[in-house]
Design an enzyme around this catalytic site. Structure first.
Site: not given
Ligand SMILES: COc1ccc(C(=O)Nc2ccccc2)cc1NC(=O)CCSCc1cnc2[nH]ccc2c1
Length: 274
Positions: A20, A22, A25-26, A28, A43, A139
């Site tokens: 998932l 590019r 997200f680490g 995932v 993840k 954030d």
């Protein structure tokens, strides 16, 4: 099910799908729980990286926080497990992906009042829930929001992950000399940060760019300090009032999240609110 505390989850419970995002997200992956068929986002975090990054405490604290937060507009951590090399976070899967992409691909790269008010309301509701649980987001921005297949917002919360500049903040907090008054006076000084960010988010939804954007960082800081806020011709008076009451220099003068959720701009543009 995921909330069965006795069940020991493992990678074998899942059928892995595509990667998932590019790599943003680490690592995932789309995944499906073999027994229930339920689709999730899996993840994976390398223990080596966690240990090296000295964030193991943060991961555990986060997992602790996340496992108590349950809100329709906050991406849920369904369960987690680990093996010799990795920690695995089983997260809700948001079917329409990053809200940021939808904003960039929208006409004039901006949303209309109806779409904006729905998303802003849902974020405000999620933030209010966080604050009631003594959690501050810190954030809020389009990049940290995901969309479900029903076009509902999910606070995806990279902010709670190691990516947030928490290391700098920790060392900063080592010395008291730098504490600003708002940090000395009230313990909950930071929750109003989220109110400001909600105003910035609303501005960016309606314009397609944030209010204090500039080429140089120094210029942006100056525009923020000056509250150099200008609205496009197409912005309604109610929208201007909504944003102007959140983007306020003094934290304790900002409109509360509960007021924001009942503001005329929301009332006239989002009918499905609670
Ligand atoms: C509750 O959420 C989280 C909780 C914890 C962490 C985390 O990484 N913590 C950490 C890591 C290392 C050190 C310390 C702490 C991350 C998330 N959330 C995400 O990462 C969101 C995107 S992944 C899911 C997801 C869903 N649905 C999608 N649809 C399309 C893409 C996509 C992607």
């Amino acid at each position: 099910a995921f909330n069965n505390p006795n069940y020991k989850w493992s990678l074998d419970d899942f059928e892995l799908g595509k990667r998932l995002g590019r790599g943003k997200f680490g690592r995932v992956f789309l995944a499906r729980d073999r027994r229930s068929g339920f689709v999730v986002a899996l993840k994976t975090l390398l223990k080596k990286e966690i240990v090296l990054g000295r964030v193991e405490r943060q991961v555990l604290r986060e997992i602790e926080i996340q496992s108590h937060l349950k809100h329709p507009n906050i991406l849920q951590l369904l369960c987690w497990f680990h093996d010799s090399h990795r920690i695995y976070l089983v997260l809700e899967y948001a079917g329409k992906g990053e809200l940021y992409n939808h904003l960039k691909n929208a006409t004039n790269s901006r949303f209309d009042n109806l779409v904006s008010a729905k998303y802003v309301y849902q974020v405000a509701d999620a933030l209010d829930y966080c604050h009631q649980n003594q959690v501050i987001h810190r954030d809020i921005k389009p990049e940290n929001l995901l969309l479900t297949i029903n076009d509902d917002v999910k606070l995806a919360d990279f902010g709670w992950s190691v990516h947030s500049p928490s290391m700098k903040r920790n060392t900063m907090c080592g010395t008291l000399d730098y504490l600003p008054p708002e940090m000395v006076d009230s313990k909950d000084y930071r929750h109003q940060v989220d109110n400001w960010c909600l105003g910035i988010l609303c501005y960016e939804f309606l314009h397609g760019y944030p209010p204090f954007e500039a080429n140089e960082a120094e210029e942006t800081y100056k525009r923020i300090r000056m509250r150099d806020l200008h609205f496009g011709e197409h912005i309604s008076d109610n929208a201007k009032d909504f944003i102007s009451n959140l983007v306020v220099i003094k934290g304790d003068k900002r409109m509360s999240l509960k007021e924001a959720m009942k503001h005329p701009w929301i009332m006239e543009n989002y009918v499905n609110r609670k």
